[in-house]
Scaffold this motif. Structure first.
Motif, PDB file in Angstrom:
ATOM      1  N   UNK A 252       0.840  -1.196   0.000  1.00 43.67           N
ATOM      2  CA  UNK A 252       0.000   0.000   0.000  1.00 43.67           C
ATOM      3  C   UNK A 252       0.877   1.248   0.000  1.00 43.67           C
ATOM      4  N   UNK A 253       0.477   2.252  -0.777  1.00 45.01           N
ATOM      5  CA  UNK A 253       1.243   3.497  -0.803  1.00 45.01           C
ATOM      6  C   UNK A 253       0.501   4.646  -0.115  1.00 45.01           C
ATOM      7  N   UNK A 254      -0.639   4.335   0.530  1.00 46.48           N
ATOM      8  CA  UNK A 254      -1.383   5.352   1.271  1.00 46.48           C
ATOM      9  C   UNK A 254      -2.340   6.180   0.438  1.00 46.48           C
ATOM     10  N   UNK A 255      -2.340   5.976  -0.879  1.00 39.55           N
ATOM     11  CA  UNK A 255      -3.243   6.737  -1.737  1.00 39.55           C
ATOM     12  C   UNK A 255      -4.553   5.976  -1.934  1.00 39.55           C
ATOM     13  N   UNK A 256      -5.513   6.651  -2.491  1.00 43.77           N
ATOM     14  CA  UNK A 256      -6.745   6.034  -2.987  1.00 43.77           C
ATOM     15  C   UNK A 256      -6.819   6.402  -4.466  1.00 43.77           C
ATOM     16  N   UNK A 257      -7.249   5.434  -5.306  1.00 41.03           N
ATOM     17  CA  UNK A 257      -7.224   5.662  -6.743  1.00 41.03           C
ATOM     18  C   UNK A 257      -8.528   5.237  -7.406  1.00 41.03           C
ATOM     19  N   UNK A 258      -8.878   5.940  -8.470  1.00 41.02           N
ATOM     20  CA  UNK A 258     -10.065   5.605  -9.246  1.00 41.02           C
ATOM     21  C   UNK A 258      -9.865   6.005 -10.700  1.00 41.02           C
ATOM     22  N   UNK A 259     -10.813   5.614 -11.538  1.00 38.05           N
ATOM     23  CA  UNK A 259     -10.763   5.955 -12.958  1.00 38.05           C
ATOM     24  C   UNK A 259     -12.143   6.406 -13.397  1.00 38.05           C
ATOM     25  N   UNK A 260     -12.231   7.638 -13.854  1.00 36.58           N
ATOM     26  CA  UNK A 260     -13.490   8.229 -14.300  1.00 36.58           C
ATOM     27  C   UNK A 260     -13.539   8.129 -15.820  1.00 36.58           C
ATOM     28  N   UNK A 261     -14.489   7.347 -16.332  1.00 30.95           N
ATOM     29  CA  UNK A 261     -14.582   7.157 -17.782  1.00 30.95           C
ATOM     30  C   UNK A 261     -15.184   8.373 -18.484  1.00 30.95           C
ATOM     31  N   UNK A 262     -14.584   8.715 -19.618  1.00 33.15           N
ATOM     32  CA  UNK A 262     -15.076   9.788 -20.483  1.00 33.15           C
ATOM     33  C   UNK A 262     -14.892   9.294 -21.919  1.00 33.15           C
ATOM     34  N   UNK A 263     -15.853   8.525 -22.435  1.00 36.05           N
ATOM     35  CA  UNK A 263     -15.696   7.805 -23.711  1.00 36.05           C
ATOM     36  C   UNK A 263     -15.220   8.624 -24.910  1.00 36.05           C
ATOM     37  N   UNK A 264     -15.613   9.883 -25.030  1.00 32.28           N
ATOM     38  CA  UNK A 264     -15.233  10.678 -26.198  1.00 32.28           C
ATOM     39  C   UNK A 264     -14.071  11.623 -25.897  1.00 32.28           C
ATOM     40  N   UNK A 265     -13.316  11.353 -24.840  1.00 33.11           N
ATOM     41  CA  UNK A 265     -12.228  12.236 -24.424  1.00 33.11           C
ATOM     42  C   UNK A 265     -11.229  12.446 -25.563  1.00 33.11           C
ATOM     43  N   UNK A 266     -11.011  13.712 -25.962  1.00 31.20           N
ATOM     44  CA  UNK A 266     -10.078  13.978 -27.061  1.00 31.20           C
ATOM     45  C   UNK A 266      -8.634  14.030 -26.557  1.00 31.20           C
ATOM     46  N   UNK A 267      -7.697  13.886 -27.456  1.00 29.62           N
ATOM     47  CA  UNK A 267      -6.281  14.003 -27.126  1.00 29.62           C
ATOM     48  C   UNK A 267      -5.911  15.479 -27.173  1.00 29.62           C
ATOM     49  N   UNK A 268      -6.330  16.202 -26.153  1.00 25.75           N
ATOM     50  CA  UNK A 268      -6.073  17.637 -26.051  1.00 25.75           C
ATOM     51  C   UNK A 268      -6.260  18.059 -24.601  1.00 25.75           C
ATOM     52  N   UNK A 269      -6.045  19.322 -24.320  1.00 22.93           N
ATOM     53  CA  UNK A 269      -6.225  19.825 -22.961  1.00 22.93           C
ATOM     54  C   UNK A 269      -7.710  19.838 -22.605  1.00 22.93           C
ATOM     55  N   UNK A 270      -8.012  19.350 -21.400  1.00 19.02           N
ATOM     56  CA  UNK A 270      -9.388  19.318 -20.912  1.00 19.02           C
ATOM     57  C   UNK A 270      -9.417  19.896 -19.499  1.00 19.02           C
ATOM     58  N   UNK A 271     -10.579  20.337 -19.091  1.00 22.13           N
ATOM     59  CA  UNK A 271     -10.756  20.845 -17.727  1.00 22.13           C
ATOM     60  C   UNK A 271     -11.438  19.770 -16.891  1.00 22.13           C
ATOM     61  N   UNK A 272     -10.876  19.499 -15.718  1.00 20.84           N
ATOM     62  CA  UNK A 272     -11.408  18.473 -14.833  1.00 20.84           C
ATOM     63  C   UNK A 272     -11.748  19.115 -13.494  1.00 20.84           C
ATOM     64  N   UNK A 273     -12.996  18.936 -13.065  1.00 19.15           N
ATOM     65  CA  UNK A 273     -13.406  19.325 -11.718  1.00 19.15           C
ATOM     66  C   UNK A 273     -13.710  18.030 -10.981  1.00 19.15           C
ATOM     67  N   UNK A 274     -12.917  17.765  -9.940  1.00 16.13           N
ATOM     68  CA  UNK A 274     -13.047  16.513  -9.191  1.00 16.13           C
ATOM     69  C   UNK A 274     -13.553  16.793  -7.785  1.00 16.13           C
ATOM     70  N   UNK A 275     -14.482  15.950  -7.339  1.00 14.82           N
ATOM     71  CA  UNK A 275     -15.032  16.048  -5.990  1.00 14.82           C
ATOM     72  C   UNK A 275     -14.814  14.708  -5.302  1.00 14.82           C
TER      73      UNK A 275
END
Length: 161
Positions: A98-121
């Motif tokens: 364990x490294x003490x972190x918590x991890x997840x993966x938020x799917x975004x099917x049409x995510x382009x290969x460019x800069x995007x804005x992410x608001x995480x809660x």
């Protein structure tokens, strides 16, 4: 008649050997049907990781937004346990810890290969908000079969302190 039977039996073996002969000489490698999902990997670092159970995210680009949620699981890292010698055939090992972190993966099917804005809660078990952050990241293609094959989904990573 025996020679004819031997020739027929040997033909598939000869074909098989001929197919494998060029495998290591730079010949094209096969690409499988494996894929990779498009989305944002989220890493929640300590001390915020303590009590964090899920992450909700809004990912936006070019006026389009995707809302998604992911449970968080404990992060791990590999710890090298060394090798039993210096030969190329030596046995080496590592363990995950364990490294003490918590991890997840938020799917975004049409995510382009460019800069995007992410608001995480980040949320706690009782559903309350533990942390909110907005950032910009650049999604890039993934290559689950290697660079010699078509790319999979575009992905980016966000680390929350």
């Amino acid at each position: 008649m025996t020679r004819l039977r031997t020739a027929w039996a040997a033909a598939p073996l000869a074909l098989l050997m001929a197919c494998g002969a060029g495998a290591d000489d730079g010949a094209a490698r096969a690409c499988t049907m494996i894929a990779s999902s498009a989305g944002i990997a989220v890493v929640v670092e300590p001390p915020l990781a303590a009590g964090a159970v899920a992450v909700r995210a809004r990912v936006c680009w070019d006026g389009e937004c995707v809302d998604a949620e992911s449970p968080l699981t404990p992060g791990q890292t590999a710890v090298d346990e060394g090798c039993d010698g210096d030969d190329p055939d030596s046995v080496c090992s590592a363990v995950m810890t364990s490294d003490g972190t918590m991890q997840g993966f938020v799917e975004a099917p049409a995510l382009p290969a460019e800069e995007v804005e992410v608001t995480a809660v980040v949320t706690r078990a009782n559903g309350s908000e533990a942390h909110r952050a907005a950032t910009r990241v650049t999604a890039e293609p993934t290559y689950p079969n290697g660079k010699h094959c078509d790319p999979g989904g575009n992905q980016a990573r966000v680390t929350l302190p």
